[in-house]
Each structure stands twice: as C-alpha cells, then as structure tokens.
Design a protein around this motif. Structure first.
Motif, PDB file in Angstrom:
ATOM      1  N   LEU A 227      -0.516  -0.739   9.995  1.00 15.73           N
ATOM      2  CA  LEU A 227      -1.508  -1.610   9.304  1.00 15.73           C
ATOM      3  C   LEU A 227      -0.972  -2.442   8.386  1.00 15.73           C
ATOM      4  CD1 LEU A 227      -4.954   0.341   8.647  1.00 15.73           C
ATOM      5  CD2 LEU A 227      -4.188  -0.893  10.545  1.00 15.73           C
ATOM      6  N   GLN A 228      -0.080  -1.966   7.486  1.00 16.24           N
ATOM      7  CA  GLN A 228       0.659  -2.822   6.377  1.00 16.24           C
ATOM      8  C   GLN A 228       1.635  -3.917   7.355  1.00 16.24           C
ATOM      9  OE1 GLN A 228       0.837  -2.612   3.239  1.00 16.24           O
ATOM     10  NE2 GLN A 228      -1.199  -1.233   3.472  1.00 16.24           N
ATOM     11  N   GLU A 229       2.149  -3.381   8.405  1.00 17.94           N
ATOM     12  CA  GLU A 229       3.148  -4.455   9.155  1.00 17.94           C
ATOM     13  C   GLU A 229       2.316  -5.528   9.555  1.00 17.94           C
ATOM     14  OE1 GLU A 229       6.584  -3.796  11.090  1.00 17.94           O
ATOM     15  OE2 GLU A 229       7.279  -3.210   9.054  1.00 17.94           O
ATOM     16  N   LEU A 230       1.226  -5.083  10.190  1.00 19.22           N
ATOM     17  CA  LEU A 230       0.418  -6.143  10.516  1.00 19.22           C
ATOM     18  C   LEU A 230      -0.004  -7.157   9.607  1.00 19.22           C
ATOM     19  CD1 LEU A 230      -2.033  -4.115  13.304  1.00 19.22           C
ATOM     20  CD2 LEU A 230       0.115  -5.734  13.647  1.00 19.22           C
ATOM     21  N   ARG A 231      -0.233  -6.549   8.286  1.00 17.00           N
ATOM     22  CA  ARG A 231      -0.677  -7.519   7.281  1.00 17.00           C
ATOM     23  C   ARG A 231       0.423  -8.186   6.689  1.00 17.00           C
ATOM     24  NH1 ARG A 231      -4.531  -2.552   5.124  1.00 17.00           N
ATOM     25  NH2 ARG A 231      -6.205  -2.746   6.916  1.00 17.00           N
ATOM     26  N   GLY A 232       1.669  -8.085   7.077  1.00 17.00           N
ATOM     27  CA  GLY A 232       2.690  -8.842   6.776  1.00 17.00           C
ATOM     28  C   GLY A 232       3.615  -7.904   5.785  1.00 17.00           C
ATOM     29  N   VAL A 233       3.401  -6.668   5.425  1.00 22.35           N
ATOM     30  CA  VAL A 233       4.058  -5.877   4.419  1.00 22.35           C
ATOM     31  C   VAL A 233       5.226  -5.072   5.204  1.00 22.35           C
ATOM     32  CG1 VAL A 233       3.819  -4.211   2.495  1.00 22.35           C
ATOM     33  CG2 VAL A 233       1.789  -5.926   2.962  1.00 22.35           C
ATOM     34  N   SER A 234       6.254  -5.391   5.078  1.00 23.52           N
ATOM     35  CA  SER A 234       7.323  -4.657   5.835  1.00 23.52           C
ATOM     36  C   SER A 234       7.518  -3.299   5.704  1.00 23.52           C
ATOM     37  CB  SER A 234       8.777  -5.435   5.937  1.00 23.52           C
ATOM     38  OG  SER A 234       9.604  -4.950   6.485  1.00 23.52           O
ATOM     39  N   CYS A 235       7.295  -2.321   6.457  1.00 28.72           N
ATOM     40  CA  CYS A 235       7.679  -0.771   6.212  1.00 28.72           C
ATOM     41  C   CYS A 235       8.923  -0.432   6.977  1.00 28.72           C
ATOM     42  CB  CYS A 235       6.401  -0.058   6.784  1.00 28.72           C
ATOM     43  SG  CYS A 235       4.866  -0.457   5.745  1.00 28.72           S
ATOM     44  N   TYR A 236       9.205  -1.493   7.899  1.00 33.23           N
ATOM     45  CA  TYR A 236      10.463  -0.678   8.577  1.00 33.23           C
ATOM     46  C   TYR A 236      11.639  -1.667   8.609  1.00 33.23           C
ATOM     47  CZ  TYR A 236       6.916   1.951  10.897  1.00 33.23           C
ATOM     48  OH  TYR A 236       5.867   3.026  10.928  1.00 33.23           O
ATOM     49  N   ALA A 237      12.710  -1.208   8.025  1.00 35.25           N
ATOM     50  CA  ALA A 237      13.822  -1.858   7.703  1.00 35.25           C
ATOM     51  C   ALA A 237      14.672  -1.887   8.926  1.00 35.25           C
ATOM     52  CB  ALA A 237      14.672  -1.550   6.591  1.00 35.25           C
ATOM     53  N   LEU A 238      15.786  -2.856   9.027  1.00 35.77           N
ATOM     54  CA  LEU A 238      16.798  -2.610  10.275  1.00 35.77           C
ATOM     55  C   LEU A 238      17.583  -1.307  10.298  1.00 35.77           C
ATOM     56  CD1 LEU A 238      18.573  -5.963  10.966  1.00 35.77           C
ATOM     57  CD2 LEU A 238      16.204  -5.353  11.484  1.00 35.77           C
ATOM     58  N   GLU A 239      17.663  -0.727  11.434  1.00 34.50           N
ATOM     59  CA  GLU A 239      18.302   0.549  11.389  1.00 34.50           C
ATOM     60  C   GLU A 239      19.725   0.055  11.920  1.00 34.50           C
ATOM     61  OE1 GLU A 239      16.052   3.541  13.644  1.00 34.50           O
ATOM     62  OE2 GLU A 239      14.335   3.159  12.510  1.00 34.50           O
TER      63      GLU A 239
END
Ligand SMILES: [Mg+2]
Length: 313
Positions: A227-239
């Motif tokens: 949900l956060q990601e869809l709201r524009g809040v990045s939770c996953y950085a590059l691996e």
C-alpha cells in the motif's frame, strides 16, 4: 527529495534477440520454444494477436503454426544471456545504481539524475539500447519500484507513450492505477488477487485506497508495504547483490517419449550435472538432492518432465 526508480524491461525478449540476427522476422509472427521444443516461452506481438498463449505446448498449436506460417525457434540461452549482458552494461552507463532483476529486466535508481527531465532521460536510455543492441525496451519511471512496474506495463502497451511512461509527479497516476488490474500489481499473485476481488478491490487504485487495517490483517506486513509503495512511499530499495540461492531447479520437458530406463538414467545424470555446474558457479553446497519425474499422456504424446532441486545445507 523523493526517490525516482525506473525499470527497463525488454519487449518479447527472446523473440527480439532472434530478430536482431534475422531482420526478415520483423512484423512476422514468431515464437520461441522451451528446451527440447516443448512449450512456447516467448511470442512476438503478431503471435500474441493470433491468440497464442504463454506456456502453451507446441504440439497444441501445430495447425496454427502451419496456417499462419509462424516462425518457431528453439531457445538459445547462450545468445539471450550474451544480449542481456550487453543491455545491462548499456543501462549501467546511465546510472551506477542498477539492480539486475531478471534476464531482461533491471531497476535503476534515477534519484541522482533529477536534474534531467526524467521522461527525456527515459527516451534517451531506450533509444541508446535500441541503437547499441537492436533490442526494443520499455521504461517505466515512478517514485517507487511498484509504481515503476505499473508504469512499465502501460508504457509497453500505449502507442502514445512510445515506450516510456514517467509517473513521477504525474496527473496521470490515478488513471494509471485505475486501468491496472489488481492481479498485475507487482507482488500480488493469483490467489491474493482472487481474494481481493471478492472484497471489491479490482484495480490498483482501489488497492491503494484500501483500508490499512484490513490489508494488514489479511496480507501482513508485505501488504502494508505494498500500500505504501502504491501511495508513492518507497519501501523497497535496490538490491545490489543478489542473495544466495536457496535452491536450484533444472526442469525439462521432452519432445519425444522416453521409454527405456537407460535413456532415463542418462537424462537424469545430464540434468544433475547441469545443476551441479550452477551450484559450483554459486560457490555453494547442496544439502538435499531431489529428482521428480512426471508422465503425461495428453494427446497420445508422451511427455516426461524432470526437475532437480538442490537445497543449501
Ligand atoms: Mg520482458
């Protein structure tokens, strides 16, 4: 400053690789078949338009292949791997922050490139890859990896986008989410999408605006991050460095029936050695070795598939 992620995804990658070396295949229906010519693993747009589905066994479409003169190719993984390397090297020239996600996809962190117009930058990346490797690629850009994936999917289909869609600070973002089926959201599998649709959540916009507590209860922390990601809040950085594999599988489907025990033994030994080779490349060890055999008798064709798994100890 919010981050900006891009994902570059090659269009119909295996087919595009074959076309680079055989330009006569342009505009023609083309499919690439899996090992031993079992199933369709890549389709040109023309082949998709004929209704050929991903993963369909080749013998089931033999009539279609004849009628429409569909060009078929055995997969050539050495070639695709080499082309992939060239594409990734080209992408790495645009930003040092790159995560190779699969043979034909990579995430880029463009946060440091914000002095450029990101849409223009996306077009530059796309045209450079096309010029240097011959492979068409689509690019989605957004504040999170999940949104970038959605942008990419639309970029691939939309004629207007010309292969690049930038959703950062875009008025189009709501519309983009609305036209994205919830099943196509990164991380939502078939079973979650079936469940969400039961509760009236059919598209990515409805998911973005869903109740946090409801999603947390049903999907756990992964759902909340989504949900956060869809709201524009990045939770996953590059691996940057892939985590070591927990298992290696070598699955194969046979073109012809295997009827003698000796042939079977030989095939298993070959697949075990391919698995072992991969294991050594990873500098890993196996704790468990499993062999699966499956006989199938659809259409009197006798298919046998094997799979080898090696678990890390
Ligand atoms: Mg692709």
């Amino acid at each position: 400053m919010p981050p900006a992620f891009a994902i570059g995804d090659c269009n119909n990658f295996y087919v595009s690789c074959e076309r680079v070396f055989n330009p006569k295949l342009a505009q023609k229906p083309v499919v690439v078949l899996s090992n031993n010519d079992g199933c369709v693993v890549a389709r040109s747009n023309e082949a998709k338009a004929l209704g050929i589905k991903m993963g369909v066994p080749a013998f089931k479409i033999s009539n279609l292949i004849k009628t429409h003169k569909i060009q078929t190719f055995s997969s050539n993984y050495a070639l695709y791997g080499d082309m992939s390397q060239r594409i990734m090297n080209t992408l790495a020239g645009f930003t040092p922050d790159i995560e190779i996600y699969s043979i034909d996809e990579a995430f880029l962190d463009l946060s440091q490139c914000k002095r450029y117009n990101l849409t223009d930058y996306g077009h530059k990346i796309r045209s450079t890859i096309k010029q240097w490797t011959g492979i068409p690629v689509s690019i989605g850009i957004a504040e999170t990896k999940t949104l970038a994936k959605i942008a990419n999917k639309i970029a691939k289909k939309s004629v207007k986008a010309e292969g690049v869609l930038n959703l950062t600070a875009s008025h189009y973002q709501n519309r983009a989410l609305e036209i994205t089926d919830v099943e196509d959201v990164w991380g939502i599998g078939r079973s979650y999408s079936r469940f969400l649709k039961k509760y009236g959540i059919h598209n990515a916009l409805q998911l973005r605006d869903a109740d946090d507590n409801f999603i947390k209860k049903k999907m756990g922390i992964t759902g909340v991050r989504l949900l956060q990601e869809l709201r524009g809040v990045s939770c996953y950085a590059l691996e940057h460095s892939p985590s070591p594999k927990k298992g290696i599988t070598v699955p194969r489907t046979f073109k012809n029936s295997i009827e003698s025990l000796d042939d079977l033994k030989e095939a298993v030994a070959t697949y075990v050695s391919i698995g072992a080779e991969k294991l050594r490349k990873e500098r890993s060890v196996a704790g468990v070795l499993m062999v699966f055999l499956k006989a199938s008798c659809c259409n009197q064709r006798h298919f046998t598939a094997y799979s080898l798994c090696t678990g890390r100890s």
